[in-house]
Design an enzyme around this catalytic site. Sequence first.
Site, PDB file in Angstrom:
ATOM      1  N   SER A  40       0.798  -1.232   0.000  1.00 45.01           N
ATOM      2  CA  SER A  40       0.000   0.000   0.000  1.00 45.01           C
ATOM      3  C   SER A  40       0.829   1.280   0.000  1.00 45.01           C
ATOM      4  CB  SER A  40      -0.970   0.018   1.179  1.00 45.01           C
ATOM      5  OG  SER A  40      -0.288   0.289   2.378  1.00 45.01           O
ATOM      6  N   LYS A 109       0.576   4.612   6.649  1.00 46.70           N
ATOM      7  CA  LYS A 109      -0.115   5.454   5.667  1.00 46.70           C
ATOM      8  C   LYS A 109       0.437   6.877   5.710  1.00 46.70           C
ATOM      9  CE  LYS A 109      -2.845   2.022   4.881  1.00 46.70           C
ATOM     10  NZ  LYS A 109      -2.635   1.216   3.691  1.00 46.70           N
TER      11      LYS A 109
END
Length: 192
Positions: A40, A109
């Site tokens: 990700s 993230k």
Amino acid sequence: MKKRIFKELLSWSIYIIGAFISVLVINTFIVQPTQVQGRSMEGTLKNNDRIIINKLSTINKSYDYGDIVVIDSRVDKKRTVLDELGFNLRNNLIAFLITKSQDDYYWIKRIVGKEGDIIEFTENTVMLNGEILEEPYLDKPARYNIDEQIIVPKGHIFVLGDNRNVSEDSRHIGTVPIENVIGSYWLKVNRN
């Protein structure tokens, strides 16, 4: 003789326990090595990259746009000190090298929105407060299928992965309470 051996064993035991407690305190509250799992954040961090998390960033809770953070994705769960100790024991680099696994609810993230911000999406662009968000760290275009305006509540952040087309992030779990930030990315320590 027996008394001397007992004293020596006791002395070594105290040193070993002291060292273990010191490492636990450092990993829980200062810095912690861990390993990236998943794709990700590709473009910035790759699967299996070894990184150091700065835990001191959780003290003042002042994060900026573009900061890379590790979050607890269970956004409805109230975090405690026991969660922090558990994270440290189960998700550090040494534990990963032994068990080859980490908890899958801790995600790394990038912060793209802070409290009060308005986040919107066009087909392949993030809009922050009505302006296109410049994201030089993205290495491939993203596709967004979101037709809503998101207002980041007080005490929350909005996070996205750099590899948007495969990332689970705030588009899936919603905004993230600041208390769910475990630490911020500090350093990559790969031996490559």
